[in-house]
Design a protein around this motif. Structure first.
Motif, mmCIF file in Angstrom:
data_model
loop_
_atom_site.group_PDB
_atom_site.id
_atom_site.type_symbol
_atom_site.label_atom_id
_atom_site.label_comp_id
_atom_site.label_asym_id
_atom_site.label_seq_id
_atom_site.Cartn_x
_atom_site.Cartn_y
_atom_site.Cartn_z
ATOM 1 N N VAL A 95 -8.719 28.214 53.752
ATOM 2 C CA VAL A 95 -8.339 27.296 52.672
ATOM 3 C C VAL A 95 -9.488 27.172 51.668
ATOM 4 N N LEU A 96 -10.713 27.075 52.233
ATOM 5 C CA LEU A 96 -11.901 26.956 51.382
ATOM 6 C C LEU A 96 -12.045 28.204 50.496
ATOM 7 N N PHE A 97 -11.823 29.359 51.077
ATOM 8 C CA PHE A 97 -11.917 30.616 50.321
ATOM 9 C C PHE A 97 -10.838 30.666 49.234
ATOM 10 N N TYR A 98 -9.676 30.110 49.552
ATOM 11 C CA TYR A 98 -8.585 30.100 48.575
ATOM 12 C C TYR A 98 -8.947 29.206 47.397
ATOM 13 N N LEU A 99 -9.520 28.051 47.730
ATOM 14 C CA LEU A 99 -9.865 27.087 46.680
ATOM 15 C C LEU A 99 -11.078 27.554 45.862
ATOM 16 N N ALA A 100 -12.023 28.231 46.556
ATOM 17 C CA ALA A 100 -13.250 28.651 45.872
ATOM 18 C C ALA A 100 -13.472 30.148 46.077
ATOM 19 N N PRO A 101 -12.815 30.977 45.258
ATOM 20 C CA PRO A 101 -12.910 32.432 45.448
ATOM 21 C C PRO A 101 -14.342 32.958 45.374
ATOM 22 N N LYS A 102 -15.219 32.259 44.627
ATOM 23 C CA LYS A 102 -16.616 32.719 44.546
ATOM 24 C C LYS A 102 -17.295 32.620 45.909
ATOM 25 N N LEU A 103 -16.890 31.587 46.641
ATOM 26 C CA LEU A 103 -17.431 31.398 47.999
ATOM 27 C C LEU A 103 -17.024 32.582 48.880
ATOM 28 N N THR A 144 -13.840 35.877 69.289
ATOM 29 C CA THR A 144 -12.862 36.967 69.195
ATOM 30 C C THR A 144 -11.693 36.576 68.287
ATOM 31 N N ALA A 145 -11.373 35.262 68.272
ATOM 32 C CA ALA A 145 -10.100 34.838 67.675
ATOM 33 C C ALA A 145 -10.166 34.432 66.202
ATOM 34 N N TRP A 146 -11.291 33.868 65.754
ATOM 35 C CA TRP A 146 -11.257 33.244 64.430
ATOM 36 C C TRP A 146 -11.035 34.207 63.262
ATOM 37 N N PRO A 147 -11.541 35.472 63.291
ATOM 38 C CA PRO A 147 -11.362 36.306 62.100
ATOM 39 C C PRO A 147 -9.905 36.544 61.734
ATOM 40 N N SER A 148 -9.053 36.736 62.746
ATOM 41 C CA SER A 148 -7.652 37.024 62.417
ATOM 42 C C SER A 148 -6.984 35.799 61.783
ATOM 43 N N VAL A 149 -7.362 34.596 62.218
ATOM 44 C CA VAL A 149 -6.797 33.379 61.617
ATOM 45 C C VAL A 149 -7.265 33.275 60.165
ATOM 46 N N LEU A 150 -8.558 33.515 59.954
ATOM 47 C CA LEU A 150 -9.111 33.431 58.594
ATOM 48 C C LEU A 150 -8.400 34.417 57.655
ATOM 49 N N LEU A 151 -8.357 35.685 58.071
ATOM 50 C CA LEU A 151 -7.792 36.727 57.199
ATOM 51 C C LEU A 151 -6.327 36.445 56.872
ATOM 52 N N ASN A 152 -5.575 36.017 57.892
ATOM 53 C CA ASN A 152 -4.151 35.766 57.660
ATOM 54 C C ASN A 152 -3.915 34.495 56.860
ATOM 55 N N THR A 153 -4.824 33.525 56.999
ATOM 56 C CA THR A 153 -4.684 32.307 56.189
ATOM 57 C C THR A 153 -4.900 32.657 54.712
ATOM 58 N N VAL A 154 -5.980 33.390 54.440
ATOM 59 C CA VAL A 154 -6.274 33.773 53.049
ATOM 60 C C VAL A 154 -5.123 34.616 52.490
ATOM 61 N N HIS A 155 -4.685 35.583 53.317
ATOM 62 C CA HIS A 155 -3.593 36.463 52.878
ATOM 63 C C HIS A 155 -2.323 35.645 52.608
ATOM 64 N N GLY A 156 -2.010 34.734 53.525
ATOM 65 C CA GLY A 156 -0.800 33.919 53.387
ATOM 66 C C GLY A 156 -0.836 33.071 52.125
ATOM 67 N N LEU A 157 -1.983 32.441 51.873
ATOM 68 C CA LEU A 157 -2.092 31.571 50.690
ATOM 69 C C LEU A 157 -2.044 32.391 49.398
ATOM 70 N N ARG A 158 -2.683 33.569 49.420
ATOM 71 C CA ARG A 158 -2.729 34.400 48.203
ATOM 72 C C ARG A 158 -1.374 35.018 47.870
ATOM 73 N N THR A 159 -0.545 35.189 48.890
ATOM 74 C CA THR A 159 0.717 35.902 48.643
ATOM 75 C C THR A 159 1.912 34.954 48.464
ATOM 76 N N VAL A 160 1.631 33.664 48.380
ATOM 77 C CA VAL A 160 2.723 32.724 48.060
ATOM 78 C C VAL A 160 3.226 33.078 46.649
#
Lengths: 282, 308
Positions: A95-103, A144-160
């Motif tokens: 969510v943070l990456f979505y809100l602040a792409p520079k981050l 092991t688990a967090w990267p897939s959640v991060l990537l899919n969250t960013v992808h999900g938000l960007r592709t709305v």
């Protein structure tokens, strides 16, 4: 036989196959593999390769005697805690990456370096930092688990769909309000990340429970391997697979419902937008 | 029963008249390294090839039992477990024995630990490298000798290399180590030996070289040649400790200054009474239910020409 009746039976049979075809095929695959392995193990006659039938008996017996229960509970606690933290962390970071792409631009190279590093390679570091208790195991699952959640969250938000985002902007929504609208739309993708995370978590559980453990399914499999009790070892492996399968299936059902709701939401948005545009143009 | 498996995977490679034995080494003080370096195996008529696998114990047993190697090293309890499960392995010569002044198994605590003696063990957290292994059993024997319930001590599984950071950061109270890990901890300072193998069971053999028993039965001359090479190496080591240290250092990668003076059972024999000792202990705690199992099923001196 009455032609109508024959036709009815044919139709019913076709209907059953049509409705349950995938499940039937999956069952054929499982049973087929079971039979092949049964014959191979009967041919080889090795104590290291017990037959699937023997292993299945062991699976049932372990549950009946309660021998496996403590280990299932222990692993579930670690998996749920590890995946839970990974979900919260990965989701919030996304969510943070979505809100602040520079981050995102700033941290993506670092994250790309961190992602391929296996939790097993980091074990000595985790032991120094967190000891050998449950926390280290939870951290291993988390890692092991967090990267897939991060990537899919960013992808999900960007592709709305752009229309949905535009509609919120037109309504004067700020960034947080926009998120409240689009997160449910992106939830299907976020759940895909969670499903991948759960699979990864179960893959890591054996490694996690090799360190300082005295319970858990990974520990159980390792212990039975070290004491050459192969029927129980394979039964433990089957439990890992079965519980992982059940968790995945549960999320799949939730995800399917989300998909239906997402489509409905999109339609509502489109209708809303159309109505709003109609009013504006008039 | 295992013939099919053995035929499937192939057990022995023969090059002309000389038989090749694939050996799973574990980077410990092993006379096999000396035998290869000094040519004792070649002289005995066998070509021993290191697999550079760093495997020992139950994992090595599984590889050898499946016919993908012919020899390795494992603790006697692991060999007992394997044989009772029907795996075709057989101990043939000594590699690790607790001898006077050479305890091999040492259990460390921090200097400032509240655990001053075995009586202080209730409530402690204990790390062992393998479950139901010689280290685990020695710790259980220590508790038993003091009348301390096993339930009062929390055992956890940690490989030797992971035990060092665990005791350093206080995650566990007691670690069970052997060389070179024990020596490493000693050189760090701040740790003391709580008890060792000699304190608990005096002198006992606990790790053996083992071979695939089907292979040995089909190739008795090769098995004898392998054991002969080991016996000659052991006798050479006893007479040339300094030179042996150099060879061990070369093969294990451990700095020569950390390689200890090392002793074996005379002529590398298997002490059958010690095999019985481990079997009896495992029976007493309910870990061995195979009543039919005899010490001769676990290990043998049949292939050792110098055994009396």
């Amino acid at each position: 036989m009455d032609i109508t009746l024959v036709h009815h039976i044919k139709q019913s049979t076709f209907s059953i196959f049509y409705r349950h075809g995938k499940r039937l095929l999956a069952m054929v695959g499982v049973i087929g593999l079971f039979v092949v392995i049964q014959f191979v193990t009967m041919y080889l006659q090795s104590p290291m390769l017990p037959s699937p039938a023997t292993v299945l008996v062991s699976v049932v017996r372990l549950l009946m005697t309660g021998e496996i229960n403590e280990h299932i509970n222990s692993s579930l606690v670690i998996i749920i805690a590890g995946i839970g933290f990974a979900f919260v962390f990965g989701f919030l970071l996304g969510v943070l990456f979505y809100l602040a792409p520079k981050l995102e631009i700033m941290f993506t190279p670092l994250l790309n370096v961190m992602r391929p590093i296996s939790a097993i390679a980091l074990m000595p570091l985790f032991i120094v930092l967190f000891g050998t208790g449950h926390i280290t195991k939870i951290i291993i699952i988390f890692w092991t688990a967090w990267p897939s959640v991060l990537l899919n969250t960013v992808h999900g938000l960007r592709t709305v769909e752009k229309e949905v985002v535009e509609a919120t902007k037109i309504d004067g929504a700020n960034k947080v309000q926009t998120l409240v609208v689009i997160i449910p739309v992106a939830l299907s993708s976020i759940l895909t990340g969670l499903r991948i995370a759960i699979s990864g978590g179960w893959i890591s559980i054996v490694a996690a429970e090799m360190i300082g453990a005295n319970s858990g399914l990974g520990f159980y499999v390792l212990l039975k391997s070290q004491t050459f009790e192969y029927e129980k070892m394979f039964a433990g492996i089957i439990y890992i697979g079965l519980i992982g399968f059940c968790m995945n299936a549960l999320l799949e059902v939730v995800q399917r419902r989300m998909y239906v709701e997402k489509r409905a939401t999109n339609n509502v948005c489109c209708v809303d937008n159309a109505f709003w545009l109609h009013k504006k143009n008039r | 029963m295992f013939v099919v498996l053995t035929m499937l995977f192939g057990c022995t490679k023969k090059t002309g008249e000389e038989i090749t034995l694939r050996y799973l080494d574990f980077k410990v003080y092993d006379p096999v390294y000396v035998g290869i370096e000094k040519g004792f195996f070649q002289k005995a008529g066998i070509n021993v090839v290191l697999q550079n696998s760093t495997l020992a114990g139950p994992t090595a047993i599984q590889v050898v039992a499946s016919g993908r190697a012919e020899g390795g090293l494992a603790s006697i309890p692991a060999l007992i477990n394997a044989t009772s499960a029907g795996l075709p392995v057989l101990g043939v010569s000594d590699i690790q024995s607790a001898l006077p002044g050479q305890p091999l198994e040492e259990y460390f605590v921090k200097n400032e630990s509240h655990i001053k003696s075995l009586n202080d063990l209730p409530g402690s957290r204990f790390a062992v490298n393998l479950w139901k292994s010689s280290f685990h059993y020695t710790a259980l024997m220590a508790l038993d000798q003091k009348g301390i319930s096993i339930e009062t001590v929390k055992f956890s599984l940690l490989p030797f290399d992971k035990q060092l950071p665990a005791i350093m950061n206080g995650s566990v109270d007691v670690v069970g180590l052997m060389e070179p890990y024990a020596n490493y901890l000693r050189t760090q300072g701040g740790y003391r030996v709580l008890f060792d193998g000699n304190d608990i069971f005096g002198t006992k053999q606990f790790t053996l070289h083992f071979v695939n028993s089907i292979w040995a039965r089909e190739n008795p001359k090769a098995a004898t040649a392998f054991v002969s090479g080991i016996v000659e190496s052991i006798n050479w080591i006893e007479a040339n400790q300094d030179e042996a240290k150099k060879i061990i250092s070369k093969y294990t990668g451990v700095d020569e200054k950390y390689v200890p003076v090392y002793h074996f059972q005379k002529n590398g024999v298997v002490i059958m009474d010690d095999v019985s000792f481990w079997m009896d202990f495992m029976k007493s705690i309910g870990d061995l239910n195979a009543g039919w199992l005899k010490p001769e099923d676990i290990a043998t001196n049949v292939y050792n020409n110098k055994a009396q």
